[in-house]
Write a protein that holds these residues in place. Sequence first.
Motif, mmCIF file in Angstrom:
data_model
loop_
_atom_site.group_PDB
_atom_site.id
_atom_site.type_symbol
_atom_site.label_atom_id
_atom_site.label_comp_id
_atom_site.label_asym_id
_atom_site.label_seq_id
_atom_site.Cartn_x
_atom_site.Cartn_y
_atom_site.Cartn_z
ATOM 1 N N ARG A 119 0.649 -1.001 0.144
ATOM 2 C CA ARG A 119 -0.133 -0.208 -0.121
ATOM 3 C C ARG A 119 0.563 1.460 -0.316
ATOM 4 O O ARG A 119 0.397 2.402 -1.036
ATOM 5 C CB ARG A 119 -1.186 -0.205 1.098
ATOM 6 N N LEU A 120 1.645 1.204 0.967
ATOM 7 C CA LEU A 120 2.873 2.365 0.852
ATOM 8 C C LEU A 120 3.492 2.484 -0.397
ATOM 9 O O LEU A 120 3.678 3.308 -0.793
ATOM 10 C CB LEU A 120 3.728 2.388 1.848
ATOM 11 N N LYS A 121 3.982 1.561 -0.983
ATOM 12 C CA LYS A 121 4.526 1.450 -2.564
ATOM 13 C C LYS A 121 3.829 1.726 -3.577
ATOM 14 O O LYS A 121 4.110 3.380 -3.949
ATOM 15 C CB LYS A 121 5.187 0.270 -3.073
ATOM 16 N N ASN A 122 2.409 1.952 -3.195
ATOM 17 C CA ASN A 122 1.401 2.388 -4.323
ATOM 18 C C ASN A 122 1.149 3.673 -4.591
ATOM 19 O O ASN A 122 0.924 4.692 -5.390
ATOM 20 C CB ASN A 122 0.045 1.295 -3.865
ATOM 21 N N HIS A 123 1.424 4.311 -2.820
ATOM 22 C CA HIS A 123 1.137 5.594 -1.957
ATOM 23 C C HIS A 123 2.330 6.372 -2.640
ATOM 24 O O HIS A 123 2.340 7.321 -3.395
ATOM 25 C CB HIS A 123 0.985 5.974 -1.579
ATOM 26 N N ILE A 124 3.647 6.056 -3.038
ATOM 27 C CA ILE A 124 4.803 6.662 -3.574
ATOM 28 C C ILE A 124 5.307 6.546 -4.432
ATOM 29 O O ILE A 124 6.699 7.106 -5.213
ATOM 30 C CB ILE A 124 6.130 6.834 -2.315
ATOM 31 N N LEU A 125 4.727 5.658 -5.829
ATOM 32 C CA LEU A 125 5.563 5.379 -6.841
ATOM 33 C C LEU A 125 5.476 7.135 -7.697
ATOM 34 O O LEU A 125 4.606 7.938 -7.171
ATOM 35 C CB LEU A 125 3.824 4.496 -7.649
ATOM 36 N N PRO A 126 6.356 6.785 -8.639
ATOM 37 C CA PRO A 126 5.873 8.378 -9.162
ATOM 38 C C PRO A 126 5.042 8.513 -9.915
ATOM 39 O O PRO A 126 4.454 7.542 -11.048
ATOM 40 C CB PRO A 126 7.460 7.681 -10.353
ATOM 41 N N GLN A 127 4.798 9.475 -9.863
ATOM 42 C CA GLN A 127 3.159 9.908 -10.789
ATOM 43 C C GLN A 127 3.138 9.884 -12.091
ATOM 44 O O GLN A 127 2.426 9.717 -12.635
ATOM 45 C CB GLN A 127 2.762 11.413 -10.425
ATOM 46 N N THR A 128 4.295 9.697 -12.516
ATOM 47 C CA THR A 128 4.047 9.706 -14.131
ATOM 48 C C THR A 128 4.804 7.957 -14.730
ATOM 49 O O THR A 128 4.724 7.922 -15.739
ATOM 50 C CB THR A 128 5.704 9.386 -14.440
ATOM 51 N N HIS A 129 4.661 6.866 -12.897
ATOM 52 C CA HIS A 129 4.194 5.885 -13.515
ATOM 53 C C HIS A 129 2.738 5.622 -14.103
ATOM 54 O O HIS A 129 2.423 5.923 -14.358
ATOM 55 C CB HIS A 129 4.246 5.262 -12.176
ATOM 56 N N LEU A 190 14.183 8.940 -7.566
ATOM 57 C CA LEU A 190 13.364 8.221 -7.173
ATOM 58 C C LEU A 190 12.026 9.000 -8.318
ATOM 59 O O LEU A 190 11.393 8.624 -9.811
ATOM 60 C CB LEU A 190 12.315 7.839 -6.003
ATOM 61 N N TYR A 191 12.605 10.947 -8.209
ATOM 62 C CA TYR A 191 11.020 11.135 -8.880
ATOM 63 C C TYR A 191 12.231 11.831 -10.165
ATOM 64 O O TYR A 191 11.546 12.912 -10.191
ATOM 65 C CB TYR A 191 10.924 12.400 -7.252
ATOM 66 N N ARG A 192 12.996 11.486 -10.316
ATOM 67 C CA ARG A 192 13.487 12.553 -11.554
ATOM 68 C C ARG A 192 11.884 12.780 -12.778
ATOM 69 O O ARG A 192 12.860 13.484 -13.259
ATOM 70 C CB ARG A 192 14.276 11.525 -12.419
ATOM 71 N N ASP A 193 11.792 11.446 -12.885
ATOM 72 C CA ASP A 193 10.613 12.352 -14.477
ATOM 73 C C ASP A 193 9.578 13.082 -13.333
ATOM 74 O O ASP A 193 9.574 13.612 -15.177
ATOM 75 C CB ASP A 193 10.029 10.811 -15.104
ATOM 76 N N ASP A 194 8.866 13.005 -12.578
ATOM 77 C CA ASP A 194 8.024 13.499 -12.398
ATOM 78 C C ASP A 194 8.812 14.947 -11.781
ATOM 79 O O ASP A 194 7.834 16.453 -12.412
ATOM 80 C CB ASP A 194 7.694 13.139 -11.008
ATOM 81 N N ASP A 197 8.900 16.359 -15.976
ATOM 82 C CA ASP A 197 7.528 15.877 -16.907
ATOM 83 C C ASP A 197 6.675 17.185 -16.183
ATOM 84 O O ASP A 197 5.724 17.693 -17.329
ATOM 85 C CB ASP A 197 7.523 14.847 -16.932
ATOM 86 N N PHE A 198 6.770 17.172 -15.147
ATOM 87 C CA PHE A 198 5.935 18.306 -14.234
ATOM 88 C C PHE A 198 6.090 19.596 -13.716
ATOM 89 O O PHE A 198 5.990 20.583 -13.242
ATOM 90 C CB PHE A 198 4.787 17.531 -13.088
ATOM 91 N N ASP A 199 7.855 20.033 -13.538
ATOM 92 C CA ASP A 199 8.335 21.003 -13.590
ATOM 93 C C ASP A 199 7.825 20.776 -12.175
ATOM 94 O O ASP A 199 7.862 22.481 -11.754
ATOM 95 C CB ASP A 199 8.061 22.137 -14.854
ATOM 96 N N TYR A 200 8.628 20.181 -11.261
ATOM 97 C CA TYR A 200 8.724 20.685 -9.835
ATOM 98 C C TYR A 200 10.457 20.890 -9.918
ATOM 99 O O TYR A 200 11.094 20.502 -10.406
ATOM 100 C CB TYR A 200 7.965 19.490 -9.476
ATOM 101 N N GLN A 201 10.260 21.389 -8.762
ATOM 102 C CA GLN A 201 11.448 21.477 -8.170
ATOM 103 C C GLN A 201 11.502 21.509 -6.635
ATOM 104 O O GLN A 201 10.921 21.115 -5.682
ATOM 105 C CB GLN A 201 12.296 22.396 -8.589
#
Length: 202
Positions: A119-129, A190-194, A197-201
Amino acid sequence: MPIFLITEPRCVFAHVPKTGGNSIRNVLFEKRYDGPWFGDRLPENWQNLFKFGFVRNPFDRVVSAWRMFCHGTEDDEWHLPEGGALELALTDVLRLGLDETAPFGHPRYNKVKPDPLIRLKNHILPQTHPYHGLAMMDFIGRFEKLQADFDYVCDQLGIAKQELPKTNWTRHSHYRDYFDEQSRRLAEELYRDDLKDFDYQF
């Protein structure tokens, strides 16, 4: 908990955990939905419906998920079905996210039966997954302007604007307070693509 068909009004919602989805799906649409649905192509009769989802700064999102699983929520509306809470440091959570051998998913997605770590892994998967299905959405709003972007969704659906309630929220200070050099490096990996792709920092 990826993609749902909202039955009234008819639309498609990709529920990425910790992006305000419970307020949208359970409260405003009063559980009038079918799903979850999993796959790399939406059912044909969903194709022409308005499709939307939300994203969140991944540093903020992972802190919120970590606090929820290890400390609970302030409104006490969420509990691990197995009871109790996990005892993990933020670095442990990030390493779980990076561990490609750690299972994640849902019985309808890959026949995985959830346990607390899944359940935790589901909640922290990158949003681009692909698990989240955001690539198939027409509109991706942002948690950081949740109300304004949900107002836009309401306009697209031809329904009255409604104030989003706050549910499943966790009490924590600014996410930067929880990161040191090591945990920030793990999160950036972990969140390189997020981030790109979503222009966060940070």
